[in-house]
Design an enzyme around this catalytic site. Structure first.
Site, PDB file in Angstrom:
ATOM      1  CB  SER A   1      11.229   1.640   6.893  1.00  0.00           C
ATOM      2  OG  SER A   1      12.140   2.682   6.610  1.00  0.00           O
TER       3      SER A   1
ATOM      4  CE  LYS B   1      13.253  -0.940   8.559  1.00  0.00           C
ATOM      5  NZ  LYS B   1      13.951  -0.753   9.726  1.00  0.00           N
TER       6      LYS B   1
ATOM      7  CG  HIS C   1      14.645  -0.517   4.183  1.00  0.00           C
ATOM      8  ND1 HIS C   1      15.139   0.164   5.290  1.00  0.00           N
ATOM      9  CD2 HIS C   1      13.925   0.398   3.502  1.00  0.00           C
ATOM     10  CE1 HIS C   1      14.737   1.414   5.251  1.00  0.00           C
ATOM     11  NE2 HIS C   1      13.987   1.579   4.178  1.00  0.00           N
ATOM     12  CG  ASN C   2      17.379  -0.995   8.392  1.00  0.00           C
ATOM     13  OD1 ASN C   2      16.390  -0.638   7.770  1.00  0.00           O
ATOM     14  ND2 ASN C   2      17.453  -0.918   9.699  1.00  0.00           N
TER      15      ASN C   2
ATOM     16  CD  GLU D   1      18.288   3.295   7.210  1.00  0.00           C
ATOM     17  OE1 GLU D   1      17.115   2.927   7.017  1.00  0.00           O
ATOM     18  OE2 GLU D   1      18.766   3.401   8.363  1.00  0.00           O
TER      19      GLU D   1
HETATM   20  C1  6PG Z   1      14.029   2.903   9.316  1.00  0.00           C
HETATM   21  C2  6PG Z   1      15.377   2.820   9.972  1.00  0.00           C
HETATM   22  C3  6PG Z   1      15.308   2.406  11.399  1.00  0.00           C
HETATM   23  C4  6PG Z   1      16.686   2.197  12.032  1.00  0.00           C
HETATM   24  C5  6PG Z   1      17.327   3.463  12.453  1.00  0.00           C
HETATM   25  C6  6PG Z   1      18.666   3.296  13.158  1.00  0.00           C
HETATM   26  O1  6PG Z   1      13.891   2.252   8.291  1.00  0.00           O
HETATM   27  O2  6PG Z   1      13.159   3.613   9.805  1.00  0.00           O
HETATM   28  O3  6PG Z   1      16.165   1.896   9.284  1.00  0.00           O
HETATM   29  O4  6PG Z   1      14.590   1.212  11.473  1.00  0.00           O
HETATM   30  O5  6PG Z   1      16.565   1.430  13.150  1.00  0.00           O
HETATM   31  O6  6PG Z   1      17.485   4.272  11.339  1.00  0.00           O
HETATM   32  O7  6PG Z   1      19.503   2.422  12.521  1.00  0.00           O
HETATM   33  P1  6PG Z   1      21.054   2.348  12.871  1.00  0.00           P
HETATM   34  O8  6PG Z   1      21.197   2.661  14.334  1.00  0.00           O
HETATM   35  O9  6PG Z   1      21.473   0.952  12.579  1.00  0.00           O
HETATM   36  O10 6PG Z   1      21.703   3.376  12.023  1.00  0.00           O
END
Ligand code: 6PG
Length: 484
Positions: A129, A183, A186-187, A190
């Protein structure tokens, strides 16, 4: 000829930046990309003069690496990973290590690890990330796989990861798919945090009709507080002040409002439903992105159903801004709490043995959800590894209760003004449901038992009970419209 210490396959943005990061820390690197032009361009520009060796076939690439080979795949998740692994397999030797640094699904990672272990190859699923900048200057790294494989790459990953006061933002997380699981979650967090910030922006912009410069100032101020300091807050402040060179308007005002997603947020929600872990704030964030993408339909509905549209707030603006700041803190803690709950659920379901305090620690630098509040999250799980829910932790309990009236008021105001608040409302509802000893699902149980004899439990004695709620005659079936 001496061999290279590390190999990178895939020279898209992330691959290039990670290769440069690894080389900068004193490790020699071999690179391979399917299209040779990409490799040549990289070698002629960013890799010029560096200890990076270009290779043009997979066999040349494999032959250039010292053993056990350490090969990082930075390619598109899904089928491409299986294809490259199947091409690499016949070229590798027992003990070699393949690392998948893409956003792969943790179940694919577990499958690949098993398949490769059967032929004595080691596999690491590595969550990465931090985007482009993080990959170059120090990402947060979330590795899972066999401990012996991690030991081999540890000297490298600990150097290239972001560094915070208590160490590098990487640690061995657990077996097979655990790194990609962490991960994925984490997303999910996010998505939750991004949606909450978007809703706060909506209230400030449309409920208070604030100018982008004022919005920039508010987000900058919030970013300077211990409660809200985060990478996402920092970039939001920056985004809001950017002027579009083409139109002369603030760039934010000319950006289309349909959010895309690559899938990790959706996977998080699917996984949570699968395991039966409630993550309503994150789920609301995923749904909000989906609904935003119905742009044409929304335009039609805006004409047919909109009425007066979002209304302007008539009360004390500064007081509302302060309440919004407090509400945003509470709601974001829910987003983290839900994510940590899912990590705990996943850890138990798949025997990952995750250390949640360590997960919080490696998220403190480099990654998209890095934030000051992760210090408290780390401390909460360090003090009590068996913590049932972050909301109960001494670090958060009183802070949330102190801000509850602000949180409640913000949600009420948004409802009043017709400003959608999917994640704010979901987080408050999560908090209120979680702290209720008795919820109305006694009625749900009664209904299930009524129409399906699904039985229920009683509060006053143990056992399973069923009530004959109605005499089952043909007449009652017709009256109630039941077909079965
Ligand atoms: C990170 C992000 C990354 C992710 C993009 C796009 O931790 O660096 O999570 O891995 O792939 O931000 O994510 P989306 O297209 O699902 O918004």
């Amino acid at each position: 000829m001496s061999k290279q210490q590390f190999g990178v396959i895939g020279l898209a943005v992330m691959g290039e930046n990670l290769a440069l990061n690894i080389e900068r820390h004193g490790f020699s690197v071999a690179v391979y990309n399917r299209t040779a032009q990409k490799t040549d361009a990289f070698m002629a520009e960013r890799a010029k003069g560096k200890n990076i060796k270009a290779t043009y076939t997979l066999s040349e690439f494999v032959a250039s690496l010292e053993q056990p080979r350490k090969i990082l795949l930075m390619i598109q998740a899904g089928k491409p990973v299986d294809i490259v692994i199947s091409e690499l397999k016949p070229l590798l030797e027992p003990g070699d290590i393949i690392i998948d640094g893409g956003n792969s699904h943790f179940k694919d990672t577990a499958r690949r690890e098993k398949e490769l272990a059967a032929i004595s190859l080691r596999f690491i699923g590595l969550g990465v990330s931090g985007g482009e900048y993080g990959a170059l200057m120090g990402p947060s790294l979330m590795p899972g796989g066999h401990p012996s494989a991690y030991q081999e790459v540890e000297p490298i990953v600990t150097k290239i990861a972001a560094q915070v006061e208590d160490g590098p933002c990487v640690t061995y997380l657990g077996p097979d798919g655990s790194g990609h699981y962490v991960k994925m979650v984490h997303n999910g967090i996010e998505y939750g945090n991004m949606q909450l910030i978007a809703e706060a922006y909506d209230l400030l912009k449309n409920g208070l009709e604030l100018h982008p410069e004022h919005l920039h100032q508010i987000f900058s101020e919030w970013n300077a507080t211990d409660e809200l300091n985060s990478y996402l807050m920092e970039i939001t402040a920056e985004i809001l002040e950017r002027v579009d060179t083409e139109s002369g308007s603030f760039l934010i005002d000319v950006i289309q409002d349909d959010a895309e997603q690559k899938g990790t947020g959706r996977w998080t929600v699917m996984e949570a439903l699968e395991l039966g872990v409630p993550i309503p704030t994150i789920a609301a964030a995923v749904t909000a992105r989906v609904l935003s993408s119905f742009k044409e339909e929304r335009q039609i509905a805006a004409e047919t159903l909109n009425g007066s549209g979002p209304r302007r707030y008539e009360g004390d603006s500064q007081a509302l801004i302060n309440k919004l700041r407090d509400a945003l803190y509470c709601a974001q803690i829910c987003s983290y709490a839900e994510g940590m709950e899912l990590l705990d659920g996943g850890s138990k379901a798949y025997n990952f043995g995750l250390n949640l305090s360590e997960v919080a620690r490696i998220w403190k630098g480099g990654c998209i959800i890095r934030a000051k509040c992760l210090n408290d999250i780390q401390a909460a799980f360090r003090q009590n590894p068996g913590l049932m829910n972050l909301l109960l932790a001494p670090q958060f309990k009183q802070k949330l209760l102190d801000r509850l009236s602000a949180w409640r008021e913000v949600v009420a105001v948004m409802m009043e003004l017709d400003i959608p608040a999917p994640a704010f409302a979901a987080s408050l509802t999560y908090f209120n449901s979680y702290r209720r000893a008795r919820l109305p699902q006694n009625l749900t149980q009664a209904q299930r038992d009524y129409f399906g004899a699904h039985t229920y439990h009683r509060i006053d004695k143990s056992g399973v009970f069923h009530t004959e709620w109605a005499a089952l005659t043909e007449e009652t079936s017709l009256q109630t419209g039941t077909t079965d």
